[in-house]
Every structure is written in structure tokens, then in C-alpha cells.
Design an enzyme around this catalytic site. Structure first.
Site, PDB file in Angstrom:
ATOM      1  CG  ASN A  67      -2.266  -0.640   0.886  1.00 32.64           C
ATOM      2  OD1 ASN A  67      -3.057  -0.215   0.222  1.00 32.64           O
ATOM      3  ND2 ASN A  67      -2.308  -2.006   1.356  1.00 32.64           N
ATOM      4  CB  THR A 114      -0.910  -5.424   6.902  1.00 32.45           C
ATOM      5  OG1 THR A 114       0.442  -4.655   6.745  1.00 32.45           O
ATOM      6  CG2 THR A 114      -1.215  -5.763   8.356  1.00 32.45           C
ATOM      7  CE  LYS A 143      -4.108  -3.290   5.093  1.00 32.83           C
ATOM      8  NZ  LYS A 143      -2.910  -4.081   4.470  1.00 32.83           N
ATOM      9  CG  ASP A 145      -0.459  -2.728  11.735  1.00 36.01           C
ATOM     10  OD1 ASP A 145       0.052  -1.898  12.721  1.00 36.01           O
ATOM     11  OD2 ASP A 145      -1.154  -1.961  10.931  1.00 36.01           O
ATOM     12  N   GLY A 148       4.761  -1.453  10.922  1.00 40.25           N
ATOM     13  CA  GLY A 148       3.731  -0.601  11.444  1.00 40.25           C
ATOM     14  C   GLY A 148       4.138   0.774  12.367  1.00 40.25           C
ATOM     15  CG  HIS A 205       9.730  -2.050   9.922  1.00 39.09           C
ATOM     16  ND1 HIS A 205       9.274  -3.203   8.982  1.00 39.09           N
ATOM     17  CD2 HIS A 205       9.410  -1.315   8.967  1.00 39.09           C
ATOM     18  CE1 HIS A 205       8.869  -2.933   7.729  1.00 39.09           C
ATOM     19  NE2 HIS A 205       9.078  -1.643   7.571  1.00 39.09           N
ATOM     20  CD  GLU A 234      10.461   2.642  10.259  1.00 35.39           C
ATOM     21  OE1 GLU A 234       9.505   2.191  10.638  1.00 35.39           O
ATOM     22  OE2 GLU A 234      10.077   3.549   9.447  1.00 35.39           O
ATOM     23  CG  ASP A 282       9.806   1.893   3.914  1.00 37.27           C
ATOM     24  OD1 ASP A 282       9.278   0.903   4.017  1.00 37.27           O
ATOM     25  OD2 ASP A 282       9.920   2.825   4.578  1.00 37.27           O
ATOM     26  CG  ASP A 283       6.145   2.757   2.470  1.00 37.59           C
ATOM     27  OD1 ASP A 283       5.175   1.660   2.354  1.00 37.59           O
ATOM     28  OD2 ASP A 283       6.839   3.239   3.318  1.00 37.59           O
TER      29      ASP A 283
END
Ligand code: 6MZ
Length: 374
Positions: free
Chosen positions: A29, A110, A112, A179, A209, A236, A239, A314-315
Site C-alpha cells: 500500500n 498486512t 486485513k 501490524d 507499523g 522493522h 525507526e 520502502d514505500d
């Protein structure tokens, strides 16, 4: 960082684009095209579910702090979480990575539950797998039974003759994300789902998350369960500064770590002695404040220490980047030469969660890469 003929910025950009690449840290996403998000927002705006103009401003904004990112993900999920849209974004994300010569892609997402949409974690993942099967622009090697090993071994990097058209080839694998907002029981469901779907391209577990939410102890039973089942894990880590958790993550010793921004001297030493491969996300870390600047990013320290690492996006949607751009940033910020960048891209093959057959095939793809790239 050796000396080679000086190249222009434009030439380096083109070279990074053409380079065969391995992407190990990409959230589904977070990788959606802005144009798709805007189209979806317009549809929901027309239905009166959201105010399109407000959402458009947020999507098109450039800077993203860490708290803003997680607010945005909640918005993206409103736009994307129905089965058909999940299928669509999966297809598009794979096509976008393949278009920039990514030859191996691990997408993490993730699973859902969304009762209002009749969605379960399983049906969400079925929609993702459906998206992988719908990719037409490139040849997707997804399941073990689909491997056409001999063909792949003999093919040119990422390019294959298909009739008289050249068709790119990409290996895609899936990681299921837990998440940090989830309960122990929900996290265990995700691990069990990963096990159930291991013959459908799912090969690992991720913990992600909002890093300021949740407690390590909540996810530990699920991560431990995944370890016992032999499912590779990436976490992760750091961060934000969180001494207790960073220590616990390093003690857990997963197969890979994402980010590792806010480690203290003792944690750095421990990470380096454990040699856990790191997924480096330059643009993401600078935008969210995990690294003070590109120049001061911990990539340089890890690279100079010959620590195992891999460049990742990453995104890429959220941070308006691409894997080619991340290689370009390394070239221009840290002065790596083309041969060093090629080696960096090739070394990432060692850290993929896919099996040895795939690794061997990827190594061959690098070996047979266009001579102008080496
Ligand atoms: C931590 C992140 C993240 O799973 O809905 N995610 N988690 N740090 C990051 N750095 C910026 N970027 C993305 O993709 C979106 C989800 O991935 C995680 C968050 O949980 C986010 O909701 P999926 O496909």
C-alpha cells in the site's frame, strides 16, 4: 569507492534504471501509484464517502513526517481495501517494479479483516495473489511449480524473447506483515496464514507499523511461532530510538532487519557482529527523520564496514522514489562507481528469502547482464 570515467547525472540515472535490481523491502500500500490513488479518491469523493479535494492535497504533498505517514496509510487503506482494488494495485505495483528492471521483488503486505467489505485476511491475500496472476506486461515467476529454470538460466537479464516482442521477467514473492497495532492472536493468525499460503508465493513474515505503537512482547509469540515453523522473518528495527526493543530484536536475530536508524554504539556493534543483513531505505529514512540527511545516512558506515545490506524503496509511492533512484542517490551521495553499484545490486541476491534455485537463476541473470552495465 574506485575511480572510473566521470559520468553525467543523466547517464547515471539511465544506468541505474537499466541495472538489474533486487527489491526486498516494499510495502504494497506504500507503493501504489499516485494516479491510482487519485482515481480511487475521486470515485469515493463522488459517492460522498470522502472529500476529494482534501484527500488530493494530502496525496500530492511532498514532505512526509513519520506520524503523517501512518495517518496517510489509514487513508490509503480506506481507498484500497476492497478485493478488486487490492488485486488492481498488486498488478500495478509488480508492473512498475518490473518496468525499472527489478528482477526479483518481495512485496510485503498486512492481511486485513474488514467485515464491512466481507474481507478476511485470507480473502485479502487471495486478492493479492489474483493480482500477481493478472500481470500481463511482464512474465511473473511466482510459484515453485512455475519455475522454468532452464529457460531462466539461459535468458538475458530480465528480458526474454516472447514471439517477436521482448518481455521482461520478474520473480515475485510475498511477505505477510504483522501490524504493530495487532493483538497476539491476530499476529498468530497472520503467521498461520503465511504457512497455509506457502505454495502460493508467500515466503516470509514482516513486523511493521507505527514504531511508537505497541509492545514487542505482543508480537513475540507469533514471531517465535514463525521461527519454529521455519518461516524467514524480517523486522522493522530502530525507526525510532527504543533501547529495550532494539536489544530484544537483535537477541531474536531475524533473517533480515529493516531501517536500523536509531541504534546506539553498543547496538551498532552487536548488529555488526551478528551480520544480520539490513534493508536500507534512504529516501524513507531521510523523509521520516530516521536519518538526519542523505550524506549522514548510516548506509556509508555499514557499506564501509562491509556489512550485508540491500538498497530498498520502502514505500515508493508515498515517498515518490523508485529503486533506480535509490541506486542513483547512493552513486551521487557516496560516490560509488558503476562497478561498485553493480556489485551492491548483485550482492542482494544472497539475502532473498526465495530458495536456492531462484538464487542460482538470479546470479545467472547478473552474470549475463548487458556488458555495458558491468
Ligand atoms: C513501518 C511501515 C512503513 O501492509 O497495507 N509500513 N511500517 N515503517 C514504515 N516506514 C515509513 N511503511 C509502511 O502497507 C502499508 C503498511 O505498511 C507498514 C504500515 O503498517 C502500513 O500501514 P500494507 O500493504
Amino acid at each position: 569507492m574506485d575511480t572510473e570515467r566521470k559520468v553525467s547525472a543523466e547517464e547515471m540515472r539511465e544506468w541505474c534504471f537499466a541495472l538489474p535490481k533486487v527489491e526486498l523491502h516494499a510495502h504494497l500500500n506504500g507503493s501504489v501509484r499516485n494516479s491510482t490513488l487519485l482515481e480511487l479518491a475521486k470515485q469515493l469523493g463522488d459517492k460522498g464517502v470522502i472529500v476529494f479535494e482534501d484527500v488530493m492535497d494530502v496525496i500530492m504533498k511532498n514532505g512526509r513526517s513519520l506520524p503523517e505517514c501512518f495517518k496517510l496509510f489509514d487513508l490509503f487503506h480506506i481507498l484500497t481495501t476492497d478485493h478488486d482494488t487490492v488485486t488492481r494495485i498488486t498488478k500495478e505495483v509488480v508492473e512498475d517494479f518490473a518496468a525499472e528492471n527489478v528482477i526479483y521483488l518481495e512485496i510485503r503486505t498486512t492481511p486485513k479483516n474488514n467485515e464491512a467489505k466481507g474481507m478476511t485476511k485470507r480473502s485479502y491475500m487471495n486478492a493479492v495473489v489474483k493480482g500477481l496472476k493478472q500481470v500481463e506486461a511482464v512474465d511473473v515467476a511466482l510459484f515453485d511449480s512455475n519455475f522454468r529454470t532452464n529457460e531462466t538460466l539461459n535468458s538475458q537479464p530480465a528480458i526474454e524473447l516472447d514471439g517477436d516482442k521482448k518481455k521482461k521477467k520478474i520473480y515475485v514473492r510475498l511477505l505477510l506483515s504483522i501490524d504493530r497495532r495487532e493483538t497476539t492472536s491476530a499476529a498468530l493468525d497472520t503467521v498461520n496464514l503465511a504457512m497455509e499460503m506457502k505454495d502460493q508465493g508467500v515466503i516470509g513474515i514482516d513486523l511493521s507499523g507505527n514504531p511508537v505503537v505497541g509492545e514487542w512482547e505482543t508480537y513475540l509469540p507469533a514471531l517465535q511461532h514463525a521461527k519454529e515453523l521455519g518461516i524467514p522473518i524480517t523486522i522493522h528495527c530502530g525507526e525510532v530510538a527504543n533501547k529495550k526493543e532494539i536489544q530484544a530484536v537483535l537477541d531474536f536475530c531475524p533473517q533480515r532487519l529493516g531501517h536500523v536508524c536509531c541504534l546506539n554504539d553498543i547496538e551498532w556493534k552487536k548488529l555488526k557482529s551478528l551480520m544480520i543483513p539490513v534493508e536500507i531505505c534512504l529516501t524513507s529514512n531521510v523523509m521520516t527523520g530516521g536519518a538526519p540527511s542523505l550524506e549522514l545516512h548510516h548506509f556509508a558506515d555499514l557499506y564501509n564496514a562491509r556489512h550485508p545490506l540491500s538498497l530498498c524503496t520502502d514505500d515508493c509511492g508515498l515517498f515518490s522514489t523508485s529503486l533506480s533512484n535509490e541506486y542513483y542517490l547512493v552513486a551521487t551521495t557516496f560516490g560509488l562507481s558503476k562497478s561498485e553499484l553493480f556489485q551492491l545490486a548483485q550482492d542482494a541476491v544472497q539475502f532473498v528469502f526465495a530458495d536456492d534455485v531462484v538464487k542460482k537463476s538470479l546470479k545467472q541473470m547478473f552474470k549475463h547482464a548487458d556488458k555495458s552495465l558491468v
